[in-house]
Design an enzyme around this catalytic site. Sequence first.
Site, PDB file in Angstrom:
ATOM      1  N   GLU A  48     -12.922  -1.484  12.765  1.00 59.97           N
ATOM      2  CA  GLU A  48     -12.395  -0.270  12.154  1.00 59.97           C
ATOM      3  C   GLU A  48     -13.508   0.689  11.735  1.00 59.97           C
ATOM      4  O   GLU A  48     -13.359   1.893  11.810  1.00 59.97           O
ATOM      5  CB  GLU A  48     -11.535  -0.661  10.942  1.00 59.97           C
ATOM      6  N   GLN A  73       0.812  -1.217   0.000  1.00 57.24           N
ATOM      7  CA  GLN A  73       0.000   0.000   0.000  1.00 57.24           C
ATOM      8  C   GLN A  73       0.849   1.273   0.000  1.00 57.24           C
ATOM      9  O   GLN A  73       0.347   2.360  -0.287  1.00 57.24           O
ATOM     10  CB  GLN A  73      -0.978  -0.016   1.181  1.00 57.24           C
ATOM     11  N   HIS A 102      -7.008  -1.671  14.970  1.00 55.36           N
ATOM     12  CA  HIS A 102      -8.187  -0.813  14.786  1.00 55.36           C
ATOM     13  C   HIS A 102      -9.322  -1.249  15.723  1.00 55.36           C
ATOM     14  O   HIS A 102     -10.434  -1.543  15.280  1.00 55.36           O
ATOM     15  CB  HIS A 102      -8.725  -0.838  13.353  1.00 55.36           C
ATOM     16  N   ASP A 158       0.381   1.066   8.807  1.00 56.42           N
ATOM     17  CA  ASP A 158      -0.762   0.485   8.111  1.00 56.42           C
ATOM     18  C   ASP A 158      -0.764   0.750   6.606  1.00 56.42           C
ATOM     19  O   ASP A 158      -0.085   0.078   5.854  1.00 56.42           O
ATOM     20  CB  ASP A 158      -2.042   0.989   8.801  1.00 56.42           C
TER      21      ASP A 158
HETATM   22 ZN    ZN Z   1      -4.600  -3.086   8.122  1.00 53.03          ZN
END
Ligand code: ZN
Length: 468
Positions: free
Chosen positions: A249, A63, A283, A334
């Site tokens: 989350e 990511q 989360h 994250d």
């Molecule tokens: Zn994650």
Amino acid sequence: MTIHKLFAQRAFLPGGWAEAVLFDVDGAGNIVGVTANAAPGDAERAKGPVLPGMPNLHSHAFQRAMAGLAEHAAPGIERGGGRRDDSFWTWREVMYRFVATLTPDQVEAIAAQLYVEMLESGYTAVGEFHYLHHAPDGQPYADVAEMSRRTIAAAQATGIGISQLPVLYGYGGFGAQKAGEGQRRFLNDPSRLLRIVETLKASHKADPQVRVGVAPHSLRAVTPETLDEVVTGLTALDATAPLHIHIAEQVKEVDDCVAWCGRRPVEQLFEIQAPDARWCLVHATHMTDAETSALAASGAVAGLCPTTEANLGDGLFPAEQYLDAGGRWGIGSDSHISVSPIEDLRLFEYGQRLATRRRNVLAGEGDAASVGHRLYQQALAGGAQALGRPIGALEVGRRADLVVLDPDHPAVATLPPERLLDAVVFAGNRNPVRDVMVGGRWVVTEGRHRDAEAVQAAYTTAVSQLLA
Ligand code: ZN
């Protein structure tokens, strides 16, 4: 046995700041001696105050290359009420499209760039919550652990310690809903997932820089039965290995969980498992008072990712209540919209200030009356626990993972020791990290990783292929 000696005029030990500290580090990268008020002798001199390196307990490496790609109302995404309907769920669609063609080489190049950035910002260990397992068509690679090997290879090449957490992902929603096309590269049943874990453990059993655990993705992506199978299987392989899960989350996730089983996610996890010190609940954003108390009492770690949670519009963790109850926690970057322990710790406190309209909300007593001191110290302890490695403190028996602060940074140069961690966390945006040692080896000197240029060149090539 070769012993490396490092002398620091000032170092942050488990009891607080100490002066004239001599560290003995063995050839395997472990701290074997710590003496305060010592003479430097012929030891190497640290160039500034020394802190333990920060563990980053939650990462999805690929990511990093998406950061900045989802900050506009994305074309092609169905929106009910116009441009303001972007949410975690539309971001997830962008992510699924991004992930569709990633190759193992690209994943390795992206992870290496990310880990260089982590090291330069003061992170010395990472928990890689790894769900991108298979080829673009969803078929496993010839080596079912291929993709996990790539993030571990990136960690080894750059020098960061890693806890690799292969993800159990089986379903598209609560109640064993069929997974969607966008999720096909993530899917495993418990036995194939445990095969990945076993393979990785066998390959890295002698390496103190690598630990292997498991991450059931979320209660959305497993059933109580598959969760139990993987927890039992992991326990048989390694009774103390880390177990991480995304838990609560999004409000929609909480609502869907209640609609499915009558309980909220944290409540449901405590109903079907017994989370303890092995567990990290990532989360744990949406909790009732009872859930907050139960998590704090369990000894599990809350995995907090303030910049990502802000970026995705998740909500605010009940921090004051949780810390008052003695809850353990650590930080992760994250989605890597930011890669800075300082920014994540700062935003953790600032979120509480904005919500309560008070200052120093997360301050404690004594030395911990300093917010920076309390946050840094607790994030070290929780992060180390969650990653299941002997890190997070400068004491005998831990890895020699440490950060040397830049003595010429304006705040570091001027403020007294008892304000130094407040200076690091709250005073400005210039990175105060000068040098970084991981497992007894210098990987960052004068603010720069030893391979920063080559790693960035490979990253640029990989991302330009992807975005072509
Ligand atoms: Zn994650």
